[in-house]
Design a protein around this motif. Sequence first.
Motif, PDB file in Angstrom:
ATOM      1  N   ILE A   1       0.841  -1.203   0.000  1.00 24.57           N
ATOM      2  CA  ILE A   1       0.000   0.000   0.000  1.00 24.57           C
ATOM      3  C   ILE A   1       0.873   1.250   0.000  1.00 24.57           C
ATOM      4  O   ILE A   1       0.679   2.176  -0.795  1.00 24.57           O
ATOM      5  N   GLN A   2       1.866   1.273   0.896  1.00 17.46           N
ATOM      6  CA  GLN A   2       2.742   2.436   0.985  1.00 17.46           C
ATOM      7  C   GLN A   2       3.554   2.635  -0.287  1.00 17.46           C
ATOM      8  O   GLN A   2       3.776   3.767  -0.739  1.00 17.46           O
ATOM      9  N   HIS A   3       4.009   1.526  -0.879  1.00 17.11           N
ATOM     10  CA  HIS A   3       4.784   1.611  -2.118  1.00 17.11           C
ATOM     11  C   HIS A   3       3.931   2.182  -3.244  1.00 17.11           C
ATOM     12  O   HIS A   3       4.400   3.044  -4.014  1.00 17.11           O
ATOM     13  N   THR A   4       2.690   1.750  -3.339  1.00 17.11           N
ATOM     14  CA  THR A   4       1.788   2.247  -4.381  1.00 17.11           C
ATOM     15  C   THR A   4       1.528   3.730  -4.216  1.00 17.11           C
ATOM     16  O   THR A   4       1.544   4.493  -5.190  1.00 17.11           O
ATOM     17  N   LEU A   5       1.337   4.179  -2.983  1.00 19.82           N
ATOM     18  CA  LEU A   5       1.061   5.596  -2.723  1.00 19.82           C
ATOM     19  C   LEU A   5       2.302   6.461  -2.957  1.00 19.82           C
ATOM     20  O   LEU A   5       2.193   7.603  -3.426  1.00 19.82           O
ATOM     21  N   SER A   6       3.464   5.936  -2.647  1.00 20.05           N
ATOM     22  CA  SER A   6       4.701   6.718  -2.784  1.00 20.05           C
ATOM     23  C   SER A   6       5.087   6.946  -4.235  1.00 20.05           C
ATOM     24  O   SER A   6       5.836   7.875  -4.544  1.00 20.05           O
TER      25      SER A   6
END
Length: 357
Positions: free
Chosen positions: A59-64
């Motif tokens: 999730i964090q990778h996608t948002l970043s």
Amino acid sequence: MDYMLNFEVLDKTSLPMVGGKNASLGEMIKAGIRVPPGFAVTTDSYIQFITDAGIKDKIQHTLSNMGPDDMVALDRASFEIQDLINNTPMNDEIQTAIETGYSLLCEKCAVQNVPVAVRSSATAEDLPTASFAGQQDTYLWVVGADRIIERVRNCWASLFTPRAIDYRNKNNFPHEKVYISVGVQKMVNSRTAGVMFTLNPTNGDPSKVVIEGSWGLGETVVSGSVNPDKFVVDKVVMETNERTISTKHIKCVHDVEKGEVVDVEVPEEMQTRCCLESHEVKELAKVARIIEKHYGQAMDIEWAVDGDFEFPESIFIVQARPETVWSRRKRESVIGSKTGYQLLMAQAMKRIKIPAA
């Protein structure tokens, strides 16, 4: 670690565990306000879910990897994250906690499969300084533990709608620090429902309670799909100063055959009929005043009148949050710009009848 907590044990200090909406419901119960019973699926459940499933870093990778003003990337990130959450199995411990909570609620309500509202409750919503309300999902008239578990996962996923992601980006709320809880609350069999404010939302007058309502569930009023009846009640003398009855063409109801909530046409003879009795208006205003006093600030409240109960037990509060527009401005006296003497004289003059010549 608590995966599920009953509303009765919650209060305003519970916000990190159950989000703003659920914390407020518990706070009102402790203040003696009539709130439909239910339970919260805690933020611990959500955190455990994304951690155990190994999707937290994804999730964090996608948002970043998303640019601040790239709407195409925003939509793509939202779709990928929601799809990931909706298609990842929930662990047995969390499922069991939800099943236990629902079983206890059915037992409390003496109904085998009690219909419930499943509402998102994020830790960054219902704050006086932000307008997160309505960004996450709500599901009405959900029946059965399996269906509730599915809707809980849908609510978790709604933390990452394009609108929610974009709002957090623009207001500098770190995505990884906003968590989501889910409220599971007994449905009110609403004859009438709506919203009310403990000030006049059109001009900020703190001496008024403004009530808006329509037939059926309150979603038609909240969404603006119907022009509601409106009542302006003087908070000091508790009299209705204004009463506007609108033509209410549709109402939101539960369709038993379809098993879902639908909008239907209101019978012609009811369309121009007032949706609230005078004593119900007064009781709602009284409850609004109690809630405002308890919170110490102007409030935005959702209410319902249950057709299965006698008055006043029929009056329920299903949500309450701080009012976020006028409350940011300079606070005035509860009676506005007029003195108590001026208000009382104004009411007295209304009662003076001048005989015809």
